[in-house]
Enzyme design. Structure first.
Site, PDB file in Angstrom:
ATOM      1  N   ALA A   1       5.596  19.337  -3.736  1.00  0.00           N
ATOM      2  CA  ALA A   1       5.399  18.904  -2.282  1.00  0.00           C
ATOM      3  C   ALA A   1       4.233  18.108  -2.286  1.00  0.00           C
ATOM      4  O   ALA A   1       4.531  16.656  -1.920  1.00  0.00           O
ATOM      5  CB  ALA A   1       5.059  20.179  -1.520  1.00  0.00           C
TER       6      ALA A   1
ATOM      7  N   GLU B   1      -6.102  19.987  -6.213  1.00  0.00           N
ATOM      8  CA  GLU B   1      -6.108  18.431  -6.209  1.00  0.00           C
ATOM      9  C   GLU B   1      -7.071  17.605  -7.013  1.00  0.00           C
ATOM     10  O   GLU B   1      -6.873  16.611  -7.279  1.00  0.00           O
ATOM     11  CB  GLU B   1      -6.534  18.248  -4.749  1.00  0.00           C
ATOM     12  CG  GLU B   1      -5.483  18.634  -3.511  1.00  0.00           C
ATOM     13  CD  GLU B   1      -6.159  18.311  -2.375  1.00  0.00           C
ATOM     14  OE1 GLU B   1      -5.616  17.490  -1.553  1.00  0.00           O
ATOM     15  OE2 GLU B   1      -7.106  18.938  -1.727  1.00  0.00           O
TER      16      GLU B   1
ATOM     17  N   GLY C   1      30.872   5.621 -20.593  1.00  0.00           N
ATOM     18  CA  GLY C   1      29.913   6.490 -20.291  1.00  0.00           C
ATOM     19  C   GLY C   1      29.630   6.614 -18.746  1.00  0.00           C
ATOM     20  O   GLY C   1      29.037   7.375 -18.053  1.00  0.00           O
TER      21      GLY C   1
ATOM     22  N   CYS D   1      18.160  12.701  -8.194  1.00  0.00           N
ATOM     23  CA  CYS D   1      18.231  11.295  -7.939  1.00  0.00           C
ATOM     24  C   CYS D   1      19.620  10.648  -7.791  1.00  0.00           C
ATOM     25  O   CYS D   1      19.939   9.734  -7.101  1.00  0.00           O
ATOM     26  CB  CYS D   1      17.532  10.456  -8.797  1.00  0.00           C
ATOM     27  SG  CYS D   1      18.219  10.214 -10.790  1.00  0.00           S
TER      28      CYS D   1
ATOM     29  N   LEU E   1       4.971  26.047  -3.668  1.00  0.00           N
ATOM     30  CA  LEU E   1       5.134  24.876  -3.942  1.00  0.00           C
ATOM     31  C   LEU E   1       5.280  24.514  -5.520  1.00  0.00           C
ATOM     32  O   LEU E   1       5.485  23.373  -5.919  1.00  0.00           O
ATOM     33  CB  LEU E   1       4.093  23.685  -3.433  1.00  0.00           C
ATOM     34  CG  LEU E   1       3.626  24.109  -1.898  1.00  0.00           C
ATOM     35  CD1 LEU E   1       2.545  23.476  -1.677  1.00  0.00           C
ATOM     36  CD2 LEU E   1       4.716  24.078  -0.895  1.00  0.00           C
TER      37      LEU E   1
ATOM     38  N   GLN F   1      -2.551  23.118 -12.964  1.00  0.00           N
ATOM     39  CA  GLN F   1      -2.796  22.251 -12.032  1.00  0.00           C
ATOM     40  C   GLN F   1      -3.642  20.993 -12.309  1.00  0.00           C
ATOM     41  O   GLN F   1      -3.354  19.842 -11.778  1.00  0.00           O
ATOM     42  CB  GLN F   1      -3.585  22.898 -10.949  1.00  0.00           C
ATOM     43  CG  GLN F   1      -2.688  23.978 -10.138  1.00  0.00           C
ATOM     44  CD  GLN F   1      -1.700  23.497  -9.234  1.00  0.00           C
ATOM     45  OE1 GLN F   1      -1.850  22.454  -8.502  1.00  0.00           O
ATOM     46  NE2 GLN F   1      -0.408  23.544  -9.870  1.00  0.00           N
TER      47      GLN F   1
END
Ligand SMILES: Cc1cc2nc3c(=O)[nH]c(=O)nc-3n(C[C@H](O)[C@H](O)[C@H](O)COP(=O)(O)OP(=O)(O)OC[C@H]3O[C@@H](n4cnc5c(N)ncnc54)[C@H](O)[C@@H]3O)c2cc1C
Ligand code: FES
Ligand code: FES
Length: 1335
Positions: free
Chosen positions: A803, A1266, A268, A47, A1044, A1200
Site C-alpha cells: 500500500a 516509514e 515466445g 502488470c 498491508l 520494514q
C-alpha cells in the site's frame, strides 16, 4: 479468411491434472485461464506485460529427440494457452499447500521472512522452485539470476535471496567480506554493543524440512506418449475472432506461411503479445511452430556456429557458454559480447520464452542482441516453399529497409554467427535505468578488424540501439575511418562523424536527448579503450597500453549476490518461553503467501451475476466535456451499462474529490465514466468505444513553476520559525542560495487497487471488499456517493498487496465509483485496476521544489536558514495540505539551526491528485536539508559529515516548532554508523581509488535522521480493538488496523499472547472491517502497531482482570478450564479495548506545539561506484543503524527498514515518472518505470537495531514503518560525492546541486567531460521536449 478445419482439443496438464479445453481461444492467456477458468488464484496479476514476475509459473516439456524434460519459468500473462499443447504447467498450488504438504521452498521463503504483503511471493517461490528443478544445489549467483525477473516492493529482496541461498551447497556459500565468516552460518552469534547483547539469527534453520529433489511430481507419462507419437498432425484452435495453427512439421509450416503470409509466427509471444495488448494490434491467424524440431539445433563448424531460430534466449545462452568453453578465446569475442548482454536482458522468465528467431525478426529498436549480431557479421538462414536463402543481419536489415527484409512467406530457420578472428574485436555496450531487466537507454554493438599485425582499420562496424525508431548503423562513419590508425586522433574524428551521422532530434520520443547523444560517443570511447587494451595484449611493444587510470572504464559493474548481517536485541533470557514479544516471529500469513493460499480481493470466487468494471479516463488535462457518446459502447456484446456522473445518487463532488467527471475534466486520467460488462474483456473493449468530445480550457498547469506563475494553490501557506532569520543573515560569513528539484514516485504496490462492491437485497446495504489502509474512509465516501447512512456500508479489508500510502485515500474514491456502478446495475461489481490505469489514475508521491537561503560561518556552523517548499499536489486536495504540514514540521531534520524559517504551500495543477506515500513528505523535504548541508561543506572545504556533526542536535533541546526532545539515540545511531561502517577508513580508500581511476569514481555518504511518528492531532491517534474468547479457549482479535504486509496482525497476536499469557496458536486474527471496529483511523504514519497494540492490550487486560477471580480460585488450572469456569460464572468473555491516542497538538497560528508523540532516529552510510561515462552506479555497501527502542518483532522491523530503504533508494535513483508537456503520464508499467530489482540492492547490506527507551509506546517500542525510506538518500549523496570527485578532476570545484532522482542521465550529464562538451545542444525555445519535469 480461407476456411480451416474445426477446432481441435487443447490438451495440457496443470499441476498433474489433465486439462482438455474444447474451445481454446488463441486470445486467452495462461494467467487468465488459471485464475478465472481453473480458479487457481495463487498466480497473481501484477502488470500483464511480462515485467513483474508476479505471474511466474513453471512449464515443463518433453523433448522426444533428447528424451529429456525441460523445465523453465514463464510469465503466465504472456503465454497464450494455445501454445501449451503437450506441456505440463506447475503453479504455486502444484508445489505445495497448507492442506497437504508445504514444499521446502515455500517453507524457507516464509521462515526467512521473505514475504511481507505476500503478493509477489508465489512468483518468487516459483522462480526458485524452477531453478531447483534444474539445479538442486544452485550457486548463490544462480539464485540471484533466477530472481532478476521478479519484482518485490516490500522486502528489499535480501531475505528472499537468503531463503534461496539455504539450498546452495555449503561450499559455494559466501564468505562475509573480510571477516572470514560465512553469511549462511546462522548459528546464533551475539555481539556486545555498549551494554546490549545483540543477536543475528532471524530464523532457525533447524526447523527446515530437508529438501529432497527426488520427491518432485513426475512429468505426466501421457505427455511423453503424445510427444513421441509418430502420427502427430497439425493442430487448429479456433477462437471467437482468431485462429491458431500449430504446424506438424517444417513443410507444413512453409505451407501455412504461403497460405497466410501476414500471420505472425508466435514463438515466445514476448513481442507479439505486448503489441496486441498495449498497441491494439489484431491478427486473425497465428502460426506457432513452437517445439518444431527443425528450429531447434546448434551446429558448430570451424568458421562459426548456426543456431536454430526456435532456441530460447536462455538456450542460446547455454549454447554460447558451451562454445566459449570449447573454442580458443580469439574466436569467441562475438559470443562473449552476446553472453554479457544475455545475462541482463529482461528476467529469467522472458529469456526462457523469447526466441532467437523472434528477437531477430521483431527487431526492437532497443534490441540488445541485434547490434552485436550485426557487428559480428551474422547471417540469417531463411526458408520458404520457394527454397532456402541467406540474408545478412546487417544495417539495412536492422533499419528495416524493404529490400533487405525477409519476405512475408519466409521463416527464419536459423542464425549463423561466424567466429571472430585474431585481429578482430567485437563488443556489446549498454546502459539502462537499472542493471538488469530494463530496456537499454542506448546500446551498441561494435567491431573492428585490423590489417594483420597492425592497428590499421580494415573493417569497422558500429550499430546503435535506442537512438531512433530502429537499431541504426553508423555506416558512413565507419566507411570514412577505414585505413586509419586506432589512435586518439581517429577517436576524436570518429566521435565527430558519428554525432553527425546519428542525429537524435531535440523532441525525440523517449527524451533524454543530450544524454543519449553523449552516450553515443561515450560508448564509442569505451570500445576504443577496449580495443586498445586488446591490441596491447597482442603486441605490447607495438601498441602502447591505455593509461592505468582508464582500465576500470572497460568493465561493466559485476552482479553480486547480496549479503549482510542483521543485528537486534536478544530476548531477555528470563522472559517466559511462551511470551513471543521481542522474538523474530514469522509473518502470520507467510506460509499462506508462499503457497498462494492467502486470499486477496481478486482471488475471491466469482459472485453470481457479478459484472466487471472498466474505466474511461480523460485524455485532456483541462477541458470542457462537450459530449459523452456511449451508444457504440452500449451496443457491444456483454455490456450492461455505462455509468457517468448523472448516476451518482448522492454527492459526486465530496470534500473536493470528484468521483465521475462532470462538465469538465481537470487532469489526464480523471475518471469520466465506467463500463460494466459480463467480462473484463468486454468492459474494456466497450470503454474504448465511448466517445468524448472535449474543448480545451485555459490555463493548463502541469509544473510547479507554472502553478507559481498562476498563483494556483490548494491551501494556505504553512510556516514555522524560530530566532530572527533576517537579522542572522547580517552576521554570517557566507550566504548561499539554491534550488533542489525532487520528482515524484509511484507506489507500485504489487497488487493494484482492487474493489468488490456487492449491493445487498435490503435497506440499501452495500458490502465492499477492498485492499485499503483506511476502511472508514471507503465507508464514508460510499455513503456520501449513495446518499445513505454509513451504517448501511460494510467495508472488509482482509489484506492488501502492498500500500505504502497509496491505499489511504484512493480506495475511497474508487470504492465510491464502484458502489455507484453496483447501485445502478443492482449487481456485484468487480473493479480491478490494470497496472497502467492504476499508475495513471491514482498518482503518488508529491514532486517538490525546495528553495533555500543559508547563512553560515566559515567553520561550518549554520546560523540561519530560510526554506521554501512547493509541492505538486495535482488537481484535488487529497492529502496535500497535510503532507505540507508534515514537511514543514520535519524540515529541520537532525540539525539545530538557531534562526530557522520554513514555509510551504501545495500547488494546484492539472495532474492526477498526488497523495500519501511512505514518509509523508519527509523523503522529499529532507533532501533539501542534506543538499544545503553538502553545499555548506563544499563552501567551507569541509566534508558533509563534518558539517553534519557540527550542526547536529547534541543535547535535550526544543525543535523549531518548540517540542522538547532528547537526541541521545540520534547521537548513538550517528556515531555507531560512522564507527561500525569504518567510514573514515573507507572514505580514504575511496579517495585513493578515485585518484587511480579516471572514469569510475567512488563516493560515500552518511545521513542522520530524526523522523516523526503519528499525527499532530490526538484524535487521529485513537484506536479500538475487539477481543472475543470462545468456549474452547480460542481467541479472536479484531482491531481497526489494516494488514498491508507490514506485519501488523503478527505483532497484535504477539501482544495478545503476552497479555493473555497464552500461546500464539490460540489467537486468530481474520480481517479488518467496519462492522466490528467502527470509525478506525488510517493505518499509516508508522503508528499501526503503536495504537492498535495499545487497544488490543487494553482489551486483553480487561479480559484478564475479569478472569482473575477464576484464576485465583484455581491458579494451577489450564486456560481452557478458566474459560469454561468463567462462562459458568456468567463472566463476559468479549470486550472492546481502546486507546485514546497520544496527546499531541499543533498550533499553526503560533507555529508551535507538541506535534508528535515521539521521534525515531537513525543513520545510514552508503558507498557507491559510479561509471562516469555511462552514469550507471553500483551500490557497494550500506550500513543502517535504526533506533528501534525495543523491537516487538525484530524480523518484522528489520523487514520494514530494509524494504523502506530499498524503496527510498529507488525513489532517489532509478524511479522516474515521465510526463508530456500536456500532462500525459507516459510511465505506466514496469517497462518504463523502474523500481529496484534484486540487482540494485547493496552488495553488502547491514542493519542494526539500536536499543533505546520509549516508555509512552507499547512495550517501549517505536513505529518503524516509514523511517527507512529517507535513509535511502545516503545513496543519492554517495552518488553526489562520487560525481563531485569526477568534477574536481576536471577542475570543477564549484558547488553543484544534484536533484532527485539521480538517474543515469543526471549522473552522466553532471560528470561533465570532453564528451558532454562535444555534443550538439539545442536552444530550448526552438522545440517542445518529449517529456518535462513537474517538480
Ligand atoms: C518484459 C520484457 C522485457 C524485455 N527486455 C528486453 C531487453 O532488455 N533487451 C532486449 O533486447 N529485448 C528485451 N525484450 C524483447 C525480447 O527480447 C523480444 O520480445 C523477444 O526476443 C522476441 O522473441 P519471441 O520469441 O517472444 O517473439 P514473438 O513475439 O513470438 O514473435 C515476434 C515476431 O517475430 C516473428 N518471428 C518469430 N519467429 C520467427 C521465425 N522463426 N521466422 C520468422 N519470423 C519469426 C513473428 O512473426 C513476430 O512478428 C523484452 C521483452 C519483454 C516482454
Ligand atoms: S503479471 Fe505477468 S509479469 Fe507481471
Ligand atoms: S512481499 Fe513482495 S511485493 Fe509485497
Amino acid at each position: 479468411m480461407p476456411s480451416l478445419s474445426n477446432s481441435d482439443e487443447l490438451i495440457f496438464f496443470v499441476n498433474g491434472r489433465k486439462v482438455i479445453e474444447k474451445n481454446a481461444d488463441p486470445e486467452v492467456n495462461l494467467l487468465f485461464y488459471l485464475r478465472k477458468i481453473l480458479h487457481l488464484t495463487g498466480t497473481k496479476y501484477g502488470c500483464g506485460s511480462g515485467g513483474c514476475g508476479a505471474c511466474t509459473v513453471m512449464v515443463s516439456r518433453y523433448d522426444p529427440k533428447t528424451k529429456k524434460i525441460h523445465h523453465y519459468p514463464v510469465t503466465a500473462c504472456l503465454v497464450p494457452i494455445c501454445s501449451l499443447y503437450g506441456a505440463a504447467v506447475t503453479t504455486v498450488e502444484g508445489v505445495g499447500s497448507i492442506k497437504t504438504r508445504i514444499h521446502p521452498v515455500q517453507e524457507r521463503l516464509a521462515k526467512c521472512h521473505g514475504t511481507q504483503c505476500g503478493f509477489c511471493s508465489p512468483g518468487m517461490m516459483m522462480s526458485i522452485y524452477t531453478l531447483l528443478r534444474n539445479h538442486p544445489e544452485p550457486t548463490p549467483e544462480q539464485i540471484t539470476e533466477a530472481l532478476g525477473g521478479n519484482l518485490c516492493r516490500c522486502t528489499g529482496y535480501r531475505p528472499i535471496v537468503e531463503s534461496g541461498k539455504t539450498f546452495c551447497a555449503a561450499s559455494t556459500v559466501c564468505q562475509m567480506k573480510g571477516s572470514g565468516k560465512c553469511c549462511m552460518d546462522k548459528e546464533e552469534k551475539s555481539f556486545t554493543s555498549g551494554q546490549e547483547k545483540m543477536c543475528t539469527k532471524l530464523y532457525n534453520e533447524d526447523e527446515f524440512q530437508p529438501f529432497d529433489p527426488t520427491q518432485e511430481p513426475i512429468f505426466p507419462p501421457e505427455l511423453i506418449r503424445m510427444a513421441e507419437d509418430p502420427n502427430k498432425r497439425r493442430l487448429t484452435f479456433r477462437g471467437k475472432r482468431t485462429t491458431w495453427i500449430t504446424p506438424v512439421n517444417l513443410n507444413d509450416l512453409l505451407e501455412l506461411k504461403t497460405r497466410f503470409p501476414e500471420a505472425p509466427i508466435i514463438m515466445g509471444n514476448t513481442a507479439v503479445g505486448p503489441s496486441i495488448k498495449f498497441r491494439d494490434e489484431f491478427h486473425p491467424v497465428f502460426i506457432s511452430p513452437l517445439g518444431l524440431q527443425e528450429l531447434y539445433f546448434v551446429n558448430s563448424t570451424d568458421d562459426g556456429v548456426t543456431i536454430g531460430a526456435g532456441y530460447s534466449l536462455a538456450q542460446l545462452n547455454d549454447a554460447l557458454h558451451f562454445i566459449v568453453s570449447e573454442q580458443p578465446k580469439e574466436k569467441t569475442k562475438t559470443y562473449h559480447a552476446l553472453l554479457k548482454h544475455l545475462r541482463t536482458l529482461a528476467g529469467a522468465q522472458i529469456r526462457n520464452m523469447a526466441t532467437l528467431g523472434g528477437h531477430v525478426v521483431s527487431r526492437p529498436n532497443y534490441s540488445d542482441l541485434n547490434p552485436i549480431l550485426a557487428a559480428g557479421n551474422a547471417t540469417i538462414n531463411l526458408i520458404s516453399k520457394e527454397g532456402k536463402r541467406q540474408i545478412p543481419l546487417d544495417g539495412r536489415f536492422l533499419e528495416k529497409s524493404p529490400e533487405a527484409n525477409l519476405k512475408s512467406e519466409e521463416t527464419v530457420l536459423s542464425v549463423y554467427i561466424p567466429h571472430s578472428t585474431q585481429w578482430h574485436f567485437v563488443s556489446g555496450l549498454r546502459i539502462a535505468q537499472r542493471q538488469e531487466n530494463a530496456f537499454a537507454i542506448v546500446n551498441a554493438g561494435m567491431s573492428v578488424k585490423f590489417e594483420d599485425g597492425t592497428d590499421t582499420i580494415k573493417e569497422l562496424q558500429m550499430f546503435y540501439g535506442s537512438v531512433g525508431p530502429t537499431v541504426v548503423s553508423a555506416s558512413k562513419t565507419c566507411q570514412q575511418l577505414i585505413g586509419r590508425q586506432w589512435n586518439d586522433q581517429m577517436l576524436s574524428d570518429a566521435c565527430r562523424l558519428v554525432l553527425d551521422e546519428i542525429y537524435i532530434p531535440p523532441d525525440a520520443e523517449g527524451g533524454m536527448v543530450e544524454y543519449r547523444r553523449t552516450l553515443i560517443i561515450s560508448l564509442l570511447f569505451k570500445f576504443y579503450l577496449k580495443v586498445r587494451r586488446g591490441l596491447n595484449k597482442m603486441d605490447s611493444h607495438k601498441f602502447p597500453d591505455i593509461p592505468e587510470k582508464f582500465v576500470s572504464a572497460l568493465e561493466d559493474f559485476p552482479i553480486e549476490t547480496p549479503q549482510g548481517i542483521q543485528m537486534f536485541q536478544c530476548v531477555d533470557p528470563y522472559q517466559p518461553l511462551q511470551d513471543p514479544v521481542g522474538h523474530p516471529v514469522m509473518h502470520q500469513s507467510a506460509i499462506k503467501h508462499t503457497t498462494g493460499e492467502a486470499v486477496f480481493v481478486d482471488d475471491m470466487p466469482p459472485i453470481s451475476q457479478e459484472l466487471f468494471l472498466a474505466v474511461v479516463t480523460s485524455t485532456r488535462a483541462h477541458a470542457k466535456i462537450i459530449l459523452i457518446d456511449t451508444s457504440a459502447a452500449l451496443a457491444l456484446p456483454g455490456v450492461v451499462d455505462v455509468i457517468t456522473a448523472e448516476d451518482v445518487p448522492g454527492e459526486n463532488n465530496y470534500q473536493g474529490e470528484i468521483f465521475y467527471a462532470q462538465n469538465e475534466v481537470i487532469c489526464v486520467g480523471q475518471i469520466v465514466c465506467t463500463v460494466a460488462a459480463d467480462t473484463y474483456a468486454h468492459a474494456k473493449e466497450a470503454a474504448k468505444k465511448v466517445k468524448i468530445v472535449y474543448e480545451d480550457l485555459e490555463p493548463r498547469i502541469i509544473t510547479i513553476e507554472q502553478a507559481l506563475e498562476h498563483n494556483s494553490f490548494l491551501s494556505a501557506e504553512k510556516k514555522i520559525e524560530q530566532g530572527d532569520v533576517e537579522q542572522a543573515f547580517k552576521n554570517v560569513d557566507q550566504i548561499i542560495e539554491g534550488k533542489v528539484h525532487v520528482e515524484g514516485q509511484e507506489h507500485f504496490y504489487m497488487e493494484t487497487q482492487t474493489i468488490l462492491a456487492i449491493p445487498q437485497e435490503e435497506d440499501k446495504e452495500m458490502v465492499l471488499h477492498v485492499g485499503t489502509q483506511f476502511q472508514t474512509h471507503v465507508q464514508e465516501y460510499v455513503a456520501a456517493a449513495l446518499n445513505i447512512p454509513r451504517n448501511r456500508v460494510a467495508c472488509h479489508a482482509k489484506r492488501a498487496g502492498g500500500a505504502f500510502g497509496g491505499k489511504v485515500s484512493k480506495p475511497a474514491l474508487l470504492g465510491a465509483v464502484s458502489a455507484v456502478a453496483a447501485n445502478k446495475t443492482g449487481r456485484p461489481i468487480r473493479f480491478i485496476l490494470e497496472r497502467g490505469d492504476d499508475m495513471l489514475i491514482t498518482a503518488g508521491r508529491h514532486p517538490l521544489l525546495g528553495k533555500y537561503k543559508i547563512g553560515f560561518m566559515n567553520n561550518g556552523v549554520i546560523k540561519a536558514a530560510d526554506i521554501e517548499y512547493y509541492i505538486n499536489g495535482g488537481c484535488t486536495p487529497d492529502e496535500s495540505e497535510l503532507v505540507m504540514e508534515f514537511m514543514v514540521l520535519r524540515s529541520e531534520n537532525a540539525y539545530y539551526i538557531p534562526n530557522f524559517r520554513c514555509r510551504g504551500r501545495p500547488c494546484k495543477t492539472n495532474l492526477p491528485s498526488n497523495t500519501a506515500f511512505r514518509g509523508f513528505g519527509f523523503p522529499q523535504a529532507i533532501v533539501v536539508g542534506e543538499a544545503y548541508i553538502t553545499a555548506v561543506a563544499s563552501q567551507c572545504n569541509l566534508t558533509p559529515e563534518q558539517v553534519k556533526e557540527i550542526n547536529m542536535y547534541k543535547r535535550t533541546s526544543r525543535t523549531a516548532h518548540k517540542q522538547t526532545f532528547n537526541p541521545e539515540p540520534l547521537r548513538r545511531c550517528w556515531e555507531e554508523c560512522l564507527e561500525k561502517s569504518s567510514f573514515s577508513a573507507r572514505k580514504l580508500a575511496a579517495e585513493e581509488f578515485n585518484k587511480k581511476n579516471r572514469w569510475k569514481k567512488r563516493g560515500l555518504a552518511v545521513v542522520p535522521m530524526k523522523f516523526t511518528v503519528g499525527m499532530p492531532t490526538t484524535f487521529y491517534n485513537q484506536a479500538a480493538a475487539l477481543v472475543h474468547i470462545y468456549l474452547d479457549g480460542s481467541v479472536l482479535v479484531s482491531h481497526g488496523g489494516c494488514e498491508l504486509g507490514q506485519g501488523l496482525h503478527t505483532k497484535m497476536i504477539q501482544v495478545a499472547s503476552r497479555e493473555l499469557n497464552i500461546p500464539e496458536s490460540y489467537i486468530h486474527l481474520s480481517e479488518t472491517n467496519t462492522t466490528t471496529v467502527p470509525n478506525a483511523t488510517f493505518t499509516a504514519g508508522s503508528m499501526g502497531a503503536d495504537i492498535h497494540g495499545k487497544a488490543v492490550q487494553n482489551a486483553c487486560q480487561i479480559l484478564k482482570a475479569r478472569l482473575q477471580p477464576v484464576i485465583g480460585k484455581n491458579p494451577k488450572g489450564k486456560w481452557e478450564e478458566w474459560i469454561s469456569e468463567a462462562y459458568e460464572e456468567s463472566i463476559s468473555l468479549s470486550t472492546t479495548g481502546y486507546f485514546k491516542g497520544y496527546q499531541t497538538n499543533m498550533d499553526w497560528k503560533k507555529g508551535e506545539g507538541d506535534a508528535f508523540p515521539y521521534f525515531v532516529y537513525g543513520a545510514s552510510c552508503s558507498e557507491v561506484e559510479v561509471d562516469c561515462l555511462t552514469g550507471a552506479h553500483k551500490l557497494l555497501r550500506t550500513d543502517i543503524f535504526m533506533d528501534a527502542a525495543f523491537s516487538i518483532n525484530p524480523a518484522v522491523d528489520i523487514g520494514q527498514i530494509e524494504g523502506a530503504f530499498v524503496q527510498g533508494m529507488g525513489f532517489y535513483t532509478t524511479e522516474e515518472l515521465k510526463y508530456s508537456p500536456e500532462g500525459v503520464l507516459y510511465s505506466r508499467g514496469p517497462d518504463d518505470y523502474k523500481i529496484p530489482t534484486v540487482t540494485e540492492i547493496p552488495e553488502e547490506f547491514n542493519v542494526t537495531l539500536v536499543r533505546s527507551g520509549n516508555p509512552i509506546a507499547i512495550y517501549s517500542s517505536k513505529g518503524l514503518g516509514e523511517a527507512g525510506m529517507f535513509l535511502g538518500s545516503s545513496v543519492l549523496f554517495a552518488i553526489y560525492d562520487a560525481v563531485a570527485a569526477a568534477r574536481r578532476e576536471r577542475g570543477l570545484t564549484k558547488t553543484f546541486t544534484l536533484s532527485s532522482p539521480a538517474t543515469p542521465e543526471l549522473i552522466r550529464m553532471t560528470c561533465v567531460d570532453q564528451f558532454t562538451d562535444m555534443i550538439p545542444r539545442d536552444d530550448p525555445s526552438t522545440f517542445t521536449p518529449w517529456s518535462i519535469h513537474v517538480s
